[in-house]
Scaffold this motif. Structure first.
Motif, PDB file in Angstrom:
ATOM      1  N   TYR A  18       5.989   3.420 -12.327  1.00 12.60           N
ATOM      2  CA  TYR A  18       6.160   4.691 -11.606  1.00 12.60           C
ATOM      3  C   TYR A  18       7.520   4.779 -10.915  1.00 12.60           C
ATOM      4  CZ  TYR A  18       1.396   5.886 -12.661  1.00 12.60           C
ATOM      5  OH  TYR A  18       0.242   6.205 -13.339  1.00 12.60           O
ATOM      6  N   GLU A  19       8.403   3.844 -11.272  1.00 10.97           N
ATOM      7  CA  GLU A  19       9.766   3.815 -10.750  1.00 10.97           C
ATOM      8  C   GLU A  19       9.823   3.783  -9.229  1.00 10.97           C
ATOM      9  OE1 GLU A  19      11.840   7.023 -12.684  1.00 10.97           O
ATOM     10  OE2 GLU A  19      11.623   6.083 -14.649  1.00 10.97           O
ATOM     11  N   ILE A  20       8.911   3.009  -8.643  1.00  9.85           N
ATOM     12  CA  ILE A  20       8.903   2.792  -7.200  1.00  9.85           C
ATOM     13  C   ILE A  20       9.611   1.467  -6.948  1.00  9.85           C
ATOM     14  CG2 ILE A  20       7.470   2.375  -5.168  1.00  9.85           C
ATOM     15  CD1 ILE A  20       5.345   4.193  -6.476  1.00  9.85           C
ATOM     16  N   ASP A  21      10.737   1.521  -6.246  1.00 11.49           N
ATOM     17  CA  ASP A  21      11.556   0.340  -5.995  1.00 11.49           C
ATOM     18  C   ASP A  21      11.013  -0.413  -4.787  1.00 11.49           C
ATOM     19  OD1 ASP A  21      13.494  -1.582  -5.875  1.00 11.49           O
ATOM     20  OD2 ASP A  21      15.101  -0.216  -5.289  1.00 11.49           O
ATOM     21  N   TYR A  22      10.040  -1.272  -5.029  1.00  9.41           N
ATOM     22  CA  TYR A  22       9.391  -2.027  -3.956  1.00  9.41           C
ATOM     23  C   TYR A  22      10.347  -3.021  -3.301  1.00  9.41           C
ATOM     24  CZ  TYR A  22       8.972  -5.240  -7.874  1.00  9.41           C
ATOM     25  OH  TYR A  22       9.246  -6.031  -8.959  1.00  9.41           O
ATOM     26  N   LYS A  23      11.421  -3.414  -3.990  1.00  4.18           N
ATOM     27  CA  LYS A  23      12.354  -4.411  -3.448  1.00  4.18           C
ATOM     28  C   LYS A  23      13.149  -3.883  -2.259  1.00  4.18           C
ATOM     29  CE  LYS A  23      12.767  -6.588  -7.908  1.00  4.18           C
ATOM     30  NZ  LYS A  23      13.563  -6.639  -9.129  1.00  4.18           N
ATOM     31  N   LYS A  24      13.232  -2.575  -2.130  1.00  2.00           N
ATOM     32  CA  LYS A  24      14.010  -2.017  -1.012  1.00  2.00           C
ATOM     33  C   LYS A  24      13.201  -1.930   0.283  1.00  2.00           C
ATOM     34  CE  LYS A  24      13.214   2.928  -1.788  1.00  2.00           C
ATOM     35  NZ  LYS A  24      13.825   4.198  -2.147  1.00  2.00           N
ATOM     36  N   LYS A  81       3.987  -0.701   5.230  1.00  4.97           N
ATOM     37  CA  LYS A  81       3.559   0.674   5.526  1.00  4.97           C
ATOM     38  C   LYS A  81       4.491   1.702   4.890  1.00  4.97           C
ATOM     39  CE  LYS A  81       1.198  -0.578   9.755  1.00  4.97           C
ATOM     40  NZ  LYS A  81       1.192  -0.494  11.198  1.00  4.97           N
ATOM     41  N   LEU A  82       5.789   1.395   4.839  1.00  2.00           N
ATOM     42  CA  LEU A  82       6.733   2.311   4.202  1.00  2.00           C
ATOM     43  C   LEU A  82       6.507   2.366   2.693  1.00  2.00           C
ATOM     44  CD1 LEU A  82       9.972   1.477   6.201  1.00  2.00           C
ATOM     45  CD2 LEU A  82       8.494   3.490   6.438  1.00  2.00           C
ATOM     46  N   LEU A  83       6.215   1.229   2.097  1.00  2.00           N
ATOM     47  CA  LEU A  83       5.894   1.203   0.672  1.00  2.00           C
ATOM     48  C   LEU A  83       4.622   1.991   0.408  1.00  2.00           C
ATOM     49  CD1 LEU A  83       6.271   0.303  -2.240  1.00  2.00           C
ATOM     50  CD2 LEU A  83       5.200  -1.888  -1.614  1.00  2.00           C
ATOM     51  N   MET A  84       3.624   1.815   1.237  1.00  4.87           N
ATOM     52  CA  MET A  84       2.370   2.556   1.084  1.00  4.87           C
ATOM     53  C   MET A  84       2.621   4.056   1.205  1.00  4.87           C
ATOM     54  SD  MET A  84      -0.121  -0.041   3.219  1.00  4.87           S
ATOM     55  CE  MET A  84      -1.461   1.126   3.353  1.00  4.87           C
ATOM     56  N   TYR A  85       3.508   4.448   2.107  1.00  2.00           N
ATOM     57  CA  TYR A  85       3.837   5.860   2.275  1.00  2.00           C
ATOM     58  C   TYR A  85       4.462   6.432   1.000  1.00  2.00           C
ATOM     59  CZ  TYR A  85       5.882  10.152   4.054  1.00  2.00           C
ATOM     60  OH  TYR A  85       6.231  11.466   4.231  1.00  2.00           O
ATOM     61  N   GLU A  86       5.380   5.674   0.393  1.00  2.00           N
ATOM     62  CA  GLU A  86       5.990   6.164  -0.849  1.00  2.00           C
ATOM     63  C   GLU A  86       4.958   6.295  -1.961  1.00  2.00           C
ATOM     64  OE1 GLU A  86       9.442   5.429  -4.148  1.00  2.00           O
ATOM     65  OE2 GLU A  86       9.690   4.498  -2.198  1.00  2.00           O
ATOM     66  N   ILE A  87       4.053   5.338  -2.051  1.00  2.00           N
ATOM     67  CA  ILE A  87       2.994   5.421  -3.063  1.00  2.00           C
ATOM     68  C   ILE A  87       2.150   6.663  -2.832  1.00  2.00           C
ATOM     69  CG2 ILE A  87       0.901   4.311  -3.928  1.00  2.00           C
ATOM     70  CD1 ILE A  87       2.293   1.610  -3.296  1.00  2.00           C
ATOM     71  N   GLU A  88       1.810   6.944  -1.579  1.00  2.00           N
ATOM     72  CA  GLU A  88       1.041   8.151  -1.263  1.00  2.00           C
ATOM     73  C   GLU A  88       1.797   9.407  -1.676  1.00  2.00           C
ATOM     74  OE1 GLU A  88       0.291   7.627   2.907  1.00  2.00           O
ATOM     75  OE2 GLU A  88      -1.476   6.386   2.542  1.00  2.00           O
ATOM     76  N   GLU A 147       1.039  12.952  -8.765  1.00  2.00           N
ATOM     77  CA  GLU A 147       0.418  12.412  -9.972  1.00  2.00           C
ATOM     78  C   GLU A 147      -0.939  11.810  -9.645  1.00  2.00           C
ATOM     79  OE1 GLU A 147       2.746  10.039 -12.613  1.00  2.00           O
ATOM     80  OE2 GLU A 147       4.594  10.644 -11.619  1.00  2.00           O
ATOM     81  N   ASP A 148      -1.846  11.922 -10.603  1.00  2.00           N
ATOM     82  CA  ASP A 148      -3.171  11.325 -10.477  1.00  2.00           C
ATOM     83  C   ASP A 148      -3.152  10.007 -11.247  1.00  2.00           C
ATOM     84  OD1 ASP A 148      -5.855  11.024  -9.839  1.00  2.00           O
ATOM     85  OD2 ASP A 148      -6.500  12.027 -11.680  1.00  2.00           O
ATOM     86  N   SER A 149      -3.252   8.890 -10.536  1.00  2.00           N
ATOM     87  CA  SER A 149      -3.159   7.582 -11.181  1.00  2.00           C
ATOM     88  C   SER A 149      -4.137   6.607 -10.553  1.00  2.00           C
ATOM     89  CB  SER A 149      -1.736   7.034 -11.055  1.00  2.00           C
ATOM     90  OG  SER A 149      -1.711   5.674 -11.425  1.00  2.00           O
TER      91      SER A 149
END
Length: 78
Positions: free
Chosen positions: A31-37, A42-49, A55-57
Motif C-alpha cells: 500500500y506504499e506506506i513508508d513505515y521506516k519514516k 501511533k503516527l503509523l496507525m494514523y496513516e493506515i487509518e 480503500e477497503d482492505s
C-alpha cells in the motif's frame, strides 16, 4: 504442517522504534506506506487509518489491529 519459513515472517523485528513482522511490512509496502519514516507507532496507525478511509482492505485492517494490540500491551501503563 506449518512451514517454518512461512511462520518466521510473523516474528517481530525492530525497525527504528517500531516492531513489525515481515508479513506486516510486506502489506505496508503493498500500500506504499513508508513505515521506516515513523518513530511512533501511533503516527503509523494514523496513516493506515487514512489509507483505510480510501480503500477497503482486510489485510491493512489486520496490520492496524496487530499494531493496536502491540501498542496496548507494550506502551500502556497498567
Amino acid at each position: 504442517m506449518i512451514d517454518l519459513e512461512d511462520y518466521s515472517k510473523y516474528f517481530h523485528k525492530r525497525i527504528g522504534n517500531l516492531y513489525l513482522s515481515q508479513a506486516e511490512m510486506d502489506i505496508l509496502d503493498m500500500y506504499e506506506i513508508d513505515y521506516k519514516k515513523y518513530n511512533d507507532i501511533k503516527l503509523l496507525m494514523y496513516e493506515i487509518e487514512e489509507v483505510l478511509e480510501e480503500e477497503d482492505s482486510d489485510e491493512l485492517e489486520w496490520v492496524l489491529n496487530e499494531l493496536a494490540e502491540f501498542n496496548y500491551y507494550n506502551n500502556t501503563k497498567k
